[in-house]
Design an enzyme around this catalytic site. Structure first.
Site, PDB file in Angstrom:
ATOM      1  N   GLY A  10       0.814  -1.210   0.000  1.00 21.77           N
ATOM      2  CA  GLY A  10       0.000   0.000   0.000  1.00 21.77           C
ATOM      3  C   GLY A  10       0.846   1.257   0.000  1.00 21.77           C
ATOM      4  O   GLY A  10       2.082   1.211   0.032  1.00 21.77           O
ATOM      5  N   ARG A  81      -8.474   6.412   3.603  1.00 19.65           N
ATOM      6  CA  ARG A  81      -9.580   7.370   3.586  1.00 19.65           C
ATOM      7  C   ARG A  81      -9.733   8.003   2.214  1.00 19.65           C
ATOM      8  O   ARG A  81      -8.773   8.266   1.516  1.00 19.65           O
ATOM      9  CB  ARG A  81      -9.330   8.490   4.601  1.00 19.65           C
ATOM     10  CG  ARG A  81      -9.569   8.112   6.009  1.00 19.65           C
ATOM     11  CD  ARG A  81      -9.141   9.226   6.950  1.00 19.65           C
ATOM     12  NE  ARG A  81     -10.011  10.387   6.857  1.00 19.65           N
ATOM     13  CZ  ARG A  81      -9.714  11.572   7.375  1.00 19.65           C
ATOM     14  NH1 ARG A  81      -8.554  11.764   7.971  1.00 19.65           N
ATOM     15  NH2 ARG A  81     -10.566  12.572   7.290  1.00 19.65           N
ATOM     16  N   ARG A  87     -12.152   8.683   9.892  1.00 25.58           N
ATOM     17  CA  ARG A  87     -11.445   7.460  10.246  1.00 25.58           C
ATOM     18  C   ARG A  87     -12.409   6.369  10.708  1.00 25.58           C
ATOM     19  O   ARG A  87     -12.157   5.190  10.518  1.00 25.58           O
ATOM     20  CB  ARG A  87     -10.392   7.742  11.325  1.00 25.58           C
ATOM     21  CG  ARG A  87      -9.145   8.448  10.812  1.00 25.58           C
ATOM     22  CD  ARG A  87      -8.073   8.493  11.873  1.00 25.58           C
ATOM     23  NE  ARG A  87      -6.836   9.123  11.414  1.00 25.58           N
ATOM     24  CZ  ARG A  87      -6.529  10.390  11.595  1.00 25.58           C
ATOM     25  NH1 ARG A  87      -7.375  11.197  12.196  1.00 25.58           N
ATOM     26  NH2 ARG A  87      -5.380  10.864  11.175  1.00 25.58           N
ATOM     27  N   ASN A 119      -5.928   2.638  10.499  1.00 24.55           N
ATOM     28  CA  ASN A 119      -7.000   3.410  11.128  1.00 24.55           C
ATOM     29  C   ASN A 119      -8.338   2.666  11.129  1.00 24.55           C
ATOM     30  O   ASN A 119      -8.543   1.790  10.306  1.00 24.55           O
ATOM     31  CB  ASN A 119      -7.163   4.746  10.394  1.00 24.55           C
ATOM     32  CG  ASN A 119      -6.188   5.791  10.902  1.00 24.55           C
ATOM     33  OD1 ASN A 119      -6.000   5.925  12.095  1.00 24.55           O
ATOM     34  ND2 ASN A 119      -5.575   6.532   9.994  1.00 24.55           N
ATOM     35  N   HIS A 177      -5.952   9.177  18.268  1.00 25.35           N
ATOM     36  CA  HIS A 177      -5.398   9.423  16.930  1.00 25.35           C
ATOM     37  C   HIS A 177      -6.496   9.739  15.920  1.00 25.35           C
ATOM     38  O   HIS A 177      -6.459   9.291  14.784  1.00 25.35           O
ATOM     39  CB  HIS A 177      -4.577   8.210  16.483  1.00 25.35           C
ATOM     40  CG  HIS A 177      -3.875   8.388  15.163  1.00 25.35           C
ATOM     41  ND1 HIS A 177      -2.998   9.417  14.910  1.00 25.35           N
ATOM     42  CD2 HIS A 177      -3.938   7.672  14.011  1.00 25.35           C
ATOM     43  CE1 HIS A 177      -2.547   9.321  13.663  1.00 25.35           C
ATOM     44  NE2 HIS A 177      -3.107   8.271  13.103  1.00 25.35           N
TER      45      HIS A 177
END
Length: 311
Positions: A10, A81, A87, A119, A177
């Site tokens: 990724g 996202r 998130r 996330n 976070h």
């Protein structure tokens, strides 16, 4: 020293793998895993970089081969996202991915230090903890939510706002976070003073910085490069602690006995067993105390979501 990156194909994973290949101590091993078939090719590509770090890539459904003998496991697998998502929208997809990967960690590398990047971190770390508990291998000192991106953003934005050398700016960020759970302790920065308006504006910008990147990329991704750098910094700190270096301190989202929530980001000393000591985050301003107290319901709900997911 062996470091495994899960989700290595990724955007975050490739950036992280590149940085680790160039910065891990000589003689280290870097193990890359992703479900995507390109992953062994990512490893071949990186293997051409002239550093004494051996890289191997693994693809497919089973990360076991990548995890064998790992000292540190960094998990960035999941979906990113997109505009309009927050998130928590990621939870429905990423929760299952993290659960499955941590189950493999529990079976294959139960003593590894695990850093969760995927996330929503407030929730995925709680998921990881419950999975490790079910497997009978949970050690709260070996599980981390990687919140370093909030720290480097804080340092960057403060330096820019005040015309400082960013290398001289150190900011502790506590809480969680995402959104309002991200709390930079601007009042503690030595030799710098802020107006109330500056504090409010900087805090909001730091909390919404992820959205700033998502919108700027116009549907083309999220914060992959800065997150890769942040994850590398944290991963290297874990390695330095494991190697016995003294006074390695980072903020991280941990099960550290906080009075505020079961998991809470604050400064920790890293060592041969992961968390050697959870440090008090010190005195805060009235603004920060109010922001901290106001975030707790959100943070606790995020944590409960993760616990319930595994149950």
């Amino acid at each position: 020293m062996k470091v495994a990156v899960l989700g290595a194909a990724g955007g975050i994973g490739q950036a992280l793998a590149l940085l680790l290949k160039t910065q891990l101590p000589a003689g280290s091993k870097l193990s890359l895993y992703d479900i995507a078939p390109v992953t062994p090719g990512v490893a071949v590509d990186l293997s051409h970089i002239p550093t004494d770090v051996e890289v191997k890539g693994f693809a497919g459904e089973d990360p076991t081969a990548a995890l064998e003998g790992a000292d540190v496991v960094l998990i960035s697998a999941g979906v990113a996202r997109k505009p309009g998502m927050d998130r928590s929208d990621l939870f429905n997809i990423n929760a299952g991915i993290v659960r499955n990967l941590v189950e493999k960690c529990a079976a294959t590398s139960p003593k590894a230090l695990i850093g969760i990047i995927t996330n929503p971190v407030n929730t995925t770390v709680a998921i990881a903890a419950e999975v490790l508990k079910k497997a009978g291998v949970y050690d709260k000192n070996r599980l981390f939510g990687v919140t370093t991106l909030d720290v480097i953003r804080s340092e960057t934005f403060v330096a820019a706002a005040k015309g400082l050398n960013v290398a001289d700016v150190k900011v502790n960020v506590i809480g969680g976070h995402s959104g309002v759970t991200i709390l930079p302790l601007l009042s503690q920065i030595e030799g710098v003073s802020f107006t109330d308006e500056e504090v409010a504006a900087l805090t909001t910008r730091i909390q919404n910085a992820g959205t700033e990147v998502v919108e700027a990329k116009a549907g083309g991704g999220s914060a992959t490069l800065s997150m890769g750098q942040a994850a590398c910094r944290f991963g290297l700190s874990l390695v330095r602690g494991l190697q016995g270096e003294a006074n390695v301190v980072e903020c991280a989202y941990v099960d550290g006995g906080s009075e505020h929530a079961e998991f809470f980001a604050q400064p920790v000393v890293l060592g041969k067993n992961g968390v050697e000591q959870v440090l008090a985050y010190g005195d805060v301003s009235a603004f920060e105390a109010n922001a901290r107290d106001a975030m707790l319901d959100t943070l606790k709900a995020d944590i409960d979501l993760g616990i319930e997911f595994v149950k």
